[in-house]
Structure formats: structure tokens, C-alpha cells
Design an enzyme around this catalytic site. Sequence first.
Site, PDB file in Angstrom:
ATOM      1  N   ASP A 192      65.840  41.516  43.028  1.00 45.78           N
ATOM      2  CA  ASP A 192      64.683  41.024  42.269  1.00 45.78           C
ATOM      3  C   ASP A 192      63.839  40.063  43.112  1.00 45.78           C
ATOM      4  O   ASP A 192      64.283  39.577  44.166  1.00 45.78           O
ATOM      5  CB  ASP A 192      65.208  40.329  41.005  1.00 45.78           C
ATOM      6  CG  ASP A 192      64.266  40.471  39.818  1.00 45.78           C
ATOM      7  OD1 ASP A 192      63.074  40.732  40.040  1.00 45.78           O
ATOM      8  OD2 ASP A 192      64.732  40.304  38.669  1.00 45.78           O
ATOM      9  N   ASP A 199      59.092  45.390  33.377  1.00 45.98           N
ATOM     10  CA  ASP A 199      59.988  44.649  32.482  1.00 45.98           C
ATOM     11  C   ASP A 199      59.779  45.055  31.030  1.00 45.98           C
ATOM     12  O   ASP A 199      60.480  44.544  30.157  1.00 45.98           O
ATOM     13  CB  ASP A 199      59.767  43.141  32.634  1.00 45.98           C
ATOM     14  CG  ASP A 199      60.566  42.584  33.791  1.00 45.98           C
ATOM     15  OD1 ASP A 199      61.265  43.361  34.463  1.00 45.98           O
ATOM     16  OD2 ASP A 199      60.483  41.361  34.026  1.00 45.98           O
TER      17      ASP A 199
HETATM   18  C1  DGJ Z   1      63.187  40.228  36.061  1.00 53.84           C
HETATM   19  C2  DGJ Z   1      63.607  41.673  36.027  1.00 53.84           C
HETATM   20  O1  DGJ Z   1      62.501  42.487  36.148  1.00 53.84           O
HETATM   21  C3  DGJ Z   1      64.426  41.912  34.772  1.00 53.84           C
HETATM   22  O2  DGJ Z   1      64.727  43.257  34.640  1.00 53.84           O
HETATM   23  C4  DGJ Z   1      65.667  41.082  34.860  1.00 53.84           C
HETATM   24  O3  DGJ Z   1      66.449  41.521  35.924  1.00 53.84           O
HETATM   25  C5  DGJ Z   1      65.294  39.634  35.033  1.00 53.84           C
HETATM   26  N1  DGJ Z   1      64.378  39.423  36.110  1.00 53.84           N
HETATM   27  C6  DGJ Z   1      66.513  38.798  35.253  1.00 53.84           C
HETATM   28  O4  DGJ Z   1      66.205  37.500  35.522  1.00 53.84           O
END
Ligand code: DGJ
Length: 718
Positions: free
Chosen positions: A453, A519
Site C-alpha cells: 500500500d 477502495d
Molecule cells: C488503503 C487500501 O486501499 C485499503 O484497501 C486498505 O488496505 C487500507 N489502506 C488499510 O489501511
Amino acid sequence: MTRLIHLQRAGVSVVADLTGPGLPAILYWGAGLGELDDGQLAALRTVMKPPISHNPYDQPWHVEILPSFASGWLGRPGVEGSRDGQDWSPCFQTTDFELASGIEAADGRIADQLRVRAADQHARLGLEVEVELLATGLLRVRAAVTSQGDESYTVAALRTVLPVPARAAELLDFTGRHIKERIPQRTPFTVGIHSREQRSGRTGLDAASVIVAGPAGFGYRSGEVWGVHAAFSGNQAVYAEQLYNGARVLGGGELLQHGEIILGHGDTYQSPWLYGSHAEGLDAMAARFHQHVRTGPAYPAGPRPVVVNTWEAVYFDQDLDLLGEIADRAAAVGAERFVLDDGWFGGRRDDHRGLGDWYVSPDVWPQGLDPLISRVHQAGMDFGLWVEPEMINLDSDLARAHPEWIFKTGDRAGYSSRHQHVLDLTHPDAYAHILSALDALLNAYPIAYLKWDHNRLLVEAGHQPSGRPAIHAQTVAVYRMMDELRARHPGLEIESCASGAGRVDLGILEHTQRVWGSDTNDPIERQQIHRGLELIVPPELIGAHIGPSPSHTTGRTHSLAFRAETAIWCHLGFEIDLRSTGEEETADLAAWVRFYKQHRGLLHTGTVVNADHPDPAIWISGVVSPDRSRALFGVAALRRSDTWPPGPVRLPGLDPGRGYRIEVAGPSPSDQAWRPSELPDWVKDAQVVPGLVLAQAGVQLIALRPESGYLISATAVI
Ligand code: DGJ
């Protein structure tokens, strides 16, 4: 040797002109021209040469691959930089060039390659330009500038451009934001610069992604289009520029901060590849990118496993019993990979702390991750882990021990974002520390996959103690670390996630095997996001999960079928808390997972097609197998149509010479309320229809409720 070079592959021709003393100019980039002898190439050059009238110069203008003031270009120059105010307008002369046909390029791709070396003796600069026409018909260009002077040379920009003709009158590119990536925008291609600049240190949730030029109203199936993409995951710009004289170019390169690249004697800076895809219609343009990625060295082996991810199921509430139960239930539904998301390490009990401390939290996992991983393995799944290696919370052991590893400008680390800052991986000790922490985890546990991430922007990313901007070096360091980990742990897959699709480009796809689509798991948002992403990325590399309903990000409610009909086209997963789904929904989910597994061979190797339907509420897209013997189409009603029925829709991409049996497909169409009277005859009574009829005339639709859809399969019978 002739100095008019004709490269031709996969229906694309590129003619480079090296007759002038300066840098090469691309005379032509477009549909294949067939075999041309030297005389015919000379004729092409003659007819393409603009007249001198109304030109401020006494010679005709031409556009070099790196346009320069010295060659009469009055627009954005290819090379910007200086030696403390000197040598700021280079005048490169070609010194030699090499042409190679069907070679294996450095990344293993097959290409016809033109490599040109040039120099400006006065400015003491050398330049190497590479032009490659790949076997896919993709064109890519890049340049490398070398300083040969004793005084340092500061590079402000190094950009390459590709010409497009006057009939390319309209532009399409993308913008976006968190949980709404890849929003398309169209503008006329007017005089001036339409420049999409990214300064967030990553490709961007609002990335342009690709700038496409074409005739007004170009669509997925028609209109000659030229699209460019900059393959870099840090700051970059792609732009379309038209001058007073009608010259039109699409260009791009890295967006360097002041003082970011300072070349000492003999030092070189190389620009990222600028990719160009020319085709008839956006689908064909995207197909060239898909083929490119599918044949790349980082492309993952094997069918894309069904993922269960813990994020929307439990967020930070990690617990062995709870996750063990979810793992068992997920495996029963058909999941093949279990991904433990954020919250397993250091003091990370919420998003305020812990980033940087990459050891398993003894509070949450007193026996380490072994008990969970064993349970995941017993259930027949492999195990994946979330990490965010470039980031640091001020409330972390790492930040307390090494505050000098945090990017800073002046005396400030800048605003926090999601309560975090950026760890400076250009610091050799910081790089070594993170690499060894990740390596230790991969040695300690059988981890098949990292969800990597990147949730904070790199603004004011200054290296300490020099204070110099380090976004370029940070981006390169991340690529290097990913490669290093994959070399040490063969078979490891990495997903590029950045608050969703914030780091999706052909650069990162040379190092990773999946990108996180967004997300949001809301299918309405995802329909549009997938369409945008798929102009570059083949769908099997786009992570798409069936999320809970109501959607956690939008609050909208959708049937499981519509959520599944949206996600199955990509790399399928789900992140529902399976303890809360009822028996019926769990059984439906299992049926969709089976359907995905049954069809992923087709979905993940076929050609992506989109119909240009005039009703903006109705989207029809699909995948056709390479031999065109079968196809699956999805029909989605994004909202209510103004008129109904919308008229027959064409099913694109089929073989016009064959007959296809067409049927409604999938476990359970999302609109269960179909009345028999609303069903077109072909649904009640499966038909064999000529491919030409499906492509030209189309089929009538089943009445659809808004925010629902269904699938149609087409199977060749002759
Ligand atoms: C942002 C990501 O895009 C989500 O899917 C998740 O992994 C969160 N971060 C976790 O903090």
C-alpha cells in the site's frame, strides 16, 4: 544508408526522419503503410513537409522527438536545464544511429529499434534517443542526457513527443479522487497545452493515465485514435500541445522538482518510456497495452486466485478465532488466497500509529502468524499480507529511533496525511532496514503475496540532511526493493495499492502482479473505474472485490448478483464478513465464485470489448476469446434510461463469419423481477445468430431495473 527509417509492426507504421543534422523527427505515426522503398519514403517526406508561409523562420518547421528552440519549436521544449544559466537551449546534432529489427529489448519484449546518438559540443551534452516499435504495435520512446562538462548540469525536464495529425481534434483523458478513480474527461484539442501534471509522488488517484487524441466523438469501436502514457510511478506529466502553426503533439516525461537531477561530469539521466498506442477505436488501442503487459516479465503465472481480504470484514479488529472462522467460511465459498490486511504489526491498532514497525504484534498475535497461516493452509488457501513499506507514523518505534529517515523540507516534514509521513528509502540505511524487515517476514512465514500500500502523497519530499528533492530516487528505490524481494522469494506476488488505484501505470506493472482497483467496492463506481483502468491494464491484473451491501463507501445497496457481475471480469475477491451473510447470500456467493473459476480462462486471456451504445445509462462490455469461439458480455444499467427499450445493442468483437448460440449466463441475474412478458424472444428460446448480425444489428435487451445487470454468453456453433 537511407536516413528515412520506416518501422512497421502489427498494422502500425512509424517513419522517422534523420535527414536533418538535428534530432530525428517522427514524420508519421499511424496505420500501416505497407512496404515502402526509399523513393516512396522520400515522397512521403516531400508531401508531409509544411510550407514556409506565415512561418517566423525562413525554413519549414518540423517536430523533433525532443523539440528544441534551436530547431524552430516555440512550444514546450524536450530538454530543459542549464549550467547555472548557461547551455539552456541545446542544439543537438545526430552523430550516429543504429537500426535493429526483431531484437529482444532490455525487458525481453520483441521490437524494431532505432537508437540515435547526438551531441551538442557547445553545451557539452550528449543525448541518446531510443525509438521502439514493439511486436504489439505499441510505440515507445525515451531519451537519456549525459553531461560532459566540468560544471554540473541541472536537468529541469526531459520530454519526448509524438506527432498526431490535424484530424485528431478531440482529447480524452482521466481524472479522479479517492473511491472514484478514472473519471473520463473530454475536451477539444485546441491551441495551447492540455497538460496533466502529477506532483503527488505517485501515479495518482487523479492520474490522466492516458491522453487520447482522435476525431470528434471517437469511441470504443470506431475513430482513429492515438493514446500516450508515461510509464512512471512518481511525478510525471503527459500533455497534448498544439501550436499556432497547427503542429500537434502528444508528449510526456517525468516532472522533476527544482534541483532534483544535477548531473556531474559523465552522469546520465534517462526519461521514462513514453508509450504510444495507435488504433481504430479505444478497444483496439487498449488491446495493444494489454498484450504488452501480458507478455511482460512481471506478468503472473497461473490462474488468478480468488482472494478473501479482511479489510472491510473486520478493519483493525484482528483476532485469531474471528479470522480463523472467516478463513474457513471463505474457503468453503471457494476462496484460494487469504489476505490479512492492515493491523497485524507493531502498535498498529488504528491508523494513527505503528507504520514502520514491521514485526508481528505480540499483543494481537501472541503466537505469531503461524496459527492463522496454518488454518489458512489447512483450508486450502495461500496466504497474503498487507504492508506499507514507504510510510511511517511519528508514533512508531522506527520514527523515534530514526527521525532523520523521514522526508523533510526545511525544518518541516509537512502535513501528515492519514496521520503518516513518508520514509526516505533513498537513505541507504533506511532502505536496508525496510528490505531486511520485509525479507525477515518472508523468511519467517510462507507468504505468497504482499498487498503493498501507499496512502500518503509525497509532497515536500526532501532528503535529509541535503534537503534535495528525492521523488525520482524514491520511486526508483521502490522498484528496486520490489525486484529484490521477488528475486529473493521466487513466486512472490505483489499488489500495487495506493488508497485504491493511486499507483497504476506501466512502470509499476513491470514490478507487480496486481493493482488494487479502488477502495470502493460499490459496483456502480467500479463499473466506471474498471472501464478507465482497462484502457491500460488487462482486467485480470485489476483487483475487484465483492463487498458488503450497503457499500461501506457510498451507502448504496446492491444485489449480490450485480456486485458479482461487476467484479468477475477482473481479479476476483471478496471482503465481506462471512459471519454476517445469510445462507442464501453465502450460497449465491459460492455460485459466483464457481462461475468465475469456470470462466477465468476466457476472461483473463481474451480481448476486452465495449459497445458504443448511445444510451449513457446502459453499458455493454465483454471479453472475446482469442480464437473468437466464445465470449461473455455484461449488460449493466447504471441508472434509469430516458426511453425504454433502448433498442438493440451490438455485441462487438465476434467473428462475422460464424454463428453463435446466445444465452443469458451466470448463476443469478441481478434483476430477479423479470416478467415473462418483458423477455425478448431470444431469451426464452436460445438462438443461433450469425456473428455479423450480432455485430451489426444487435440484440434487444431485457428490461432492467437501474443498478442491475446480467450476462450474455455467445458460443460459436459453426
Ligand atoms: C488503503 C487500501 O486501499 C485499503 O484497501 C486498505 O488496505 C487500507 N489502506 C488499510 O489501511
